[in-house]
Design a protein around this motif. Structure first.
Motif, PDB file in Angstrom:
ATOM      1  N   THR A   1      40.102  42.727  30.964  1.00  0.00           N
ATOM      2  CA  THR A   1      39.758  43.207  32.478  1.00  0.00           C
ATOM      3  C   THR A   1      40.336  42.150  33.476  1.00  0.00           C
ATOM      4  N   THR A   2      40.095  40.781  33.099  1.00  0.00           N
ATOM      5  CA  THR A   2      40.637  39.774  34.024  1.00  0.00           C
ATOM      6  C   THR A   2      42.015  39.746  33.951  1.00  0.00           C
TER       7      THR A   2
ATOM      8  N   GLU B   1      43.244  42.310  36.326  1.00  0.00           N
ATOM      9  CA  GLU B   1      43.070  42.166  37.706  1.00  0.00           C
ATOM     10  C   GLU B   1      44.253  41.237  38.320  1.00  0.00           C
TER      11      GLU B   1
END
Length: 327
Positions: free
Chosen positions: A296-297, A300
């Motif tokens: 997820t990081t 992003e």
């Protein structure tokens, strides 16, 4: 808030009224406000802790300097390193040697061992830990720091550094997954004693490698393990480090815990640091425990993310083209 056991010890008669005080291995969040700052020397090789206490106005050093009227040791997790600290403090101190630690860091077993070698003057229990002290003197010489170890593939390590007894399997997986060519200027964030850095330097096309490591002892091992003019060694917190040039690539096996507590945010901070230091075309290779949701990081902060290798314990993730928001 005062350190609960240290404050109690001072109230109970621990005598540190005069002279220099050696404070060994306190963590950045350790409250030592009960100690006279002007007489303390913080002895730590961990850069974030060193920087935190320096900012508070303490005298800091990576190694003990001179003699002390009293010494206070905040136990590290590694038992061999803890013993070496106690031996050093016992040899350099005129008065009491104070040991403080959590039960999870082995303070109970260490107290039993110290009792066999010295008269323990007092023991205080509070907040899931113990603090005890004894008069400095002989009896701990065989606990002194040992010579560096030589492990597989000729790497030099020291007690207390990450993966001191052998090559970390996650790092080995990442090294095997790296492409045959790694062009340009690269960095190894949280490089330890240099295993991944050596793997990077063996790839064609590498012009320079910034080796960034917060543990001073591990960095000294890396200096011994890597005789290559392309390497620049940085004693720094990888999460705040900034390269003097935009990088073509970053490799890393980021830590995900402090002490015994899992903190995935630490790994996420490493990912953010990598994105911040990479050029627009830059690439990141990292290895992580299978259960850590770093994707997820990565999504992003990078345009492209994929898993390129792995097993039931670890995964190797590849990301490229950091986004503008990562700057």
């Amino acid at each position: 808030m005062s350190h609960p056991r240290l404050a109690l010890a001072l109230e109970a008669g621990l005598d540190i009224a005069e002279g220099r005080i050696g404070v060994f291995a306190p963590r950045a969040d350790t409250d030592i406000s009960d100690l006279p700052k002007a007489r303390c020397q913080i002895v730590t090789g961990f850069k974030p802790d060193y920087d935190r206490f320096t900012a508070q106005g303490f005298d800091c050093a990576t190694q003990a300097e001179g003699r002390y009227a009293a010494s206070i040791i905040f136990l590290p997790r590694a038992k061999q390193l803890a013993r070496a600290m106690i031996a050093e403090a016992a040899a350099l101190t005129e008065g009491p040697v104070v040991i403080d630690g959590q039960k999870t860091d082995g303070v109970d077993s260490l107290l039993k061992e110290v009792r066999k070698r010295a008269e323990v003057l007092s023991v205080l229990s509070k907040a899931h830990g113990k603090l005890f002290w004894f008069a400095a003197g002989s009896g701990f010489e065989d606990w002194a720091a040992s010579e560096p170890s030589v492990i597989e593939d000729g790497f030099i390590t020291r007690p207390g550094v990450f993966s001191a007894d052998g090559i970390d399997p996650a790092s080995k997986l990442l090294a095997s997954a790296l492409p045959e060519k790694l062009s340009g200027h690269l960095a190894d964030l949280g490089a330890g004693w240099g295993y991944l850095s050596r793997a990077v330097l063996q790839r064609a096309g590498v012009k320079s490698l910034a080796l960034v490591e917060a543990d001073y002892a591990a960095l000294e091992c890396a200096r011994a393990n890597l005789d290559d003019e392309r390497v620049q060694f940085h004693w720094a917190d990888a999460t705040t480090w900034r390269s003097d040039r935009k990088l073509d690539g970053v490799v890393m096996n980021p830590p995900f815990h402090t002490g015994r507590t899992a903190e995935p945010d630490l790994g996420r901070a490493f990912i953010a640091a990598a994105a911040r230091n990479l050029a627009a075309h830059g690439e990141l290779w990292l290895v992580a425990n299978r259960h850590l949701a770093y994707e997820t990081t990565l999504a992003e902060l990078f345009a492209d993310v994929k898993e390129v290798d792995g097993d039931n314990r670890f995964k190797v993730l590849y990301a490229r083209r950091p986004s503008r928001k990562s700057r």
